[in-house]
Write an enzyme that holds these catalytic residues in place. Sequence first.
Site, short mmCIF file in Angstrom:
data_model
loop_
_atom_site.label_atom_id
_atom_site.label_comp_id
_atom_site.label_asym_id
_atom_site.label_seq_id
_atom_site.Cartn_x
_atom_site.Cartn_y
_atom_site.Cartn_z
N GLY A 1 52.72 -26.87 33.00
CA GLY A 1 54.00 -27.55 32.79
C GLY A 1 53.61 -28.90 32.28
N THR A 2 53.87 -29.19 31.08
CA THR A 2 53.04 -30.15 30.38
C THR A 2 53.88 -31.09 29.55
OG1 THR A 2 51.26 -28.58 30.20
CG2 THR A 2 51.42 -30.17 28.44
#
Lengths: 245, 249
Positions: free
Chosen positions: A32-33
């Site tokens: 999750g970036t």
Amino acid sequence: MADLNACGRRACAGDGGGAGAPGAGGAEPHTGTTIVACAYAGGVVLGADGRVSTGNYVSNRASNKIMQLTDSIFLLRSGSAADTQAVGDYVRFFSEQLAGELGEEPSVQTVANLVATMNYNNKNNLVGALLVAGYDEAAGGQVYGIPIGGTIVREAWAIDGSGSTYIWGYMDAAWKPDMTREEAEAFVVEALALAMARDASSGGVIRTVTLDKDGPTHRYIGGNDVPRFHEELPPPAPPASMAVG
Amino acid sequence: MSGIGTGYDLSTTTYSPDGKVFQTDYAQKAVDNSSTAMGIRCKDGVVLAVEKLVVSKLLVEGSNRRIFNVDHHAGMAVAGLQPDGRQVVNRAQDEATQYKSFYGEPIPGSVLCERLASYKHVFNLYWYTRPYGVASLLAVYDKAGPQLYLVEPSGVAHRYFGTAVGQGRQSVKTEIERLKFADLTCRQAVVECAKVLHKVHEEDSKPFELEMSWICEESGRKHARVPADVVAEAEAAAKAAAESSDMED
């Protein structure tokens, strides 16, 4: 087959659905970036945060989401860590093969197309939103956005990952054409820091790479040095005065 | 004719005692007996030209094409067995479109040449196929600029400033050797090709058609037939040059 979720057999990146590491909220590890890339006159700057989470557990707070595909082409990964690593490995392999056949490094456009081809041909099984950024003699610094599904679009700047949703406004407002190298680097770092401040799945450290005709320059910004904004608490001061009662 | 091996020339998989594969040599003969095809790489592009002998008055002008498009940025002139040539062109076209589809950019000249050479070579390896009796002149314009390649029936391939295959190849090569390729534009090369092919053809009195193509800045870096008016101009200049050299004799 019953799951007609547009992202395929798993729920979209950011959800915790599906089988995964036990005791970790049932989620698979995912990046999750926030990933950001921006071309400037003479090259390209790319950057990513460092957080990898499995549900609420941060399994890696300083990961490297920037993958080198060739001497002057890099891949920024968001979505499933496994899927994006697999795609990156394949594309690196094909790029090396092609370099052998061509007798020179492949162009950024070619490598970006390889990534898009993988994403497109395997769209039912992959959850990877990727950015390809690189430098070649023919077209200078280039950024290609390759979201889930396998679209490929060349852009002046691109962002992706869960944290990117919080910074579209900032990117639109702050980007200007013909930035210098320093301006582009500051732009990318600021964007990442803003996203990391608001997105729970992004955080930790900032890694950037600046690419020009002389090759890549890597930069690491440790957690304490990431820019902070209004209402963000500074890290606690070291306990200097503990000796005194 | 020396070199006809007694018994060593019956199969592609048989060497002769002096290290020749006669079937490959014979394929080359098929090319050597065809009408002349030539190519010149100039500073701004590549010109291909073929001398097409007109076999019958019943043929429609411009039929029996000898020059083909491989992709927007590449073309091929064929000398030798024409039906074999058609297959080779098809293969080149497939290589080009597959490369574009997989890698997202036009096939580089060096890669196309390599693929074609490897392809033709395969037919020199096995007893159940004969070598292609075709020489291919490839004109390509890619990121690295204009290139001219010749791929022979054996699979040998080289990159040239100028070359020719077929009956008149020796004379043509001698003639174009004196040209300064680095200074020549495609417009000028078109005239040179016409002159050379007319001169070399002087020997026979069979009528022939000149088929020419180019890939240059003027054609938008796309492989195309040289416009009819340019060809006509070039042929007129060629005939004038031939006549004046006749009078000198």
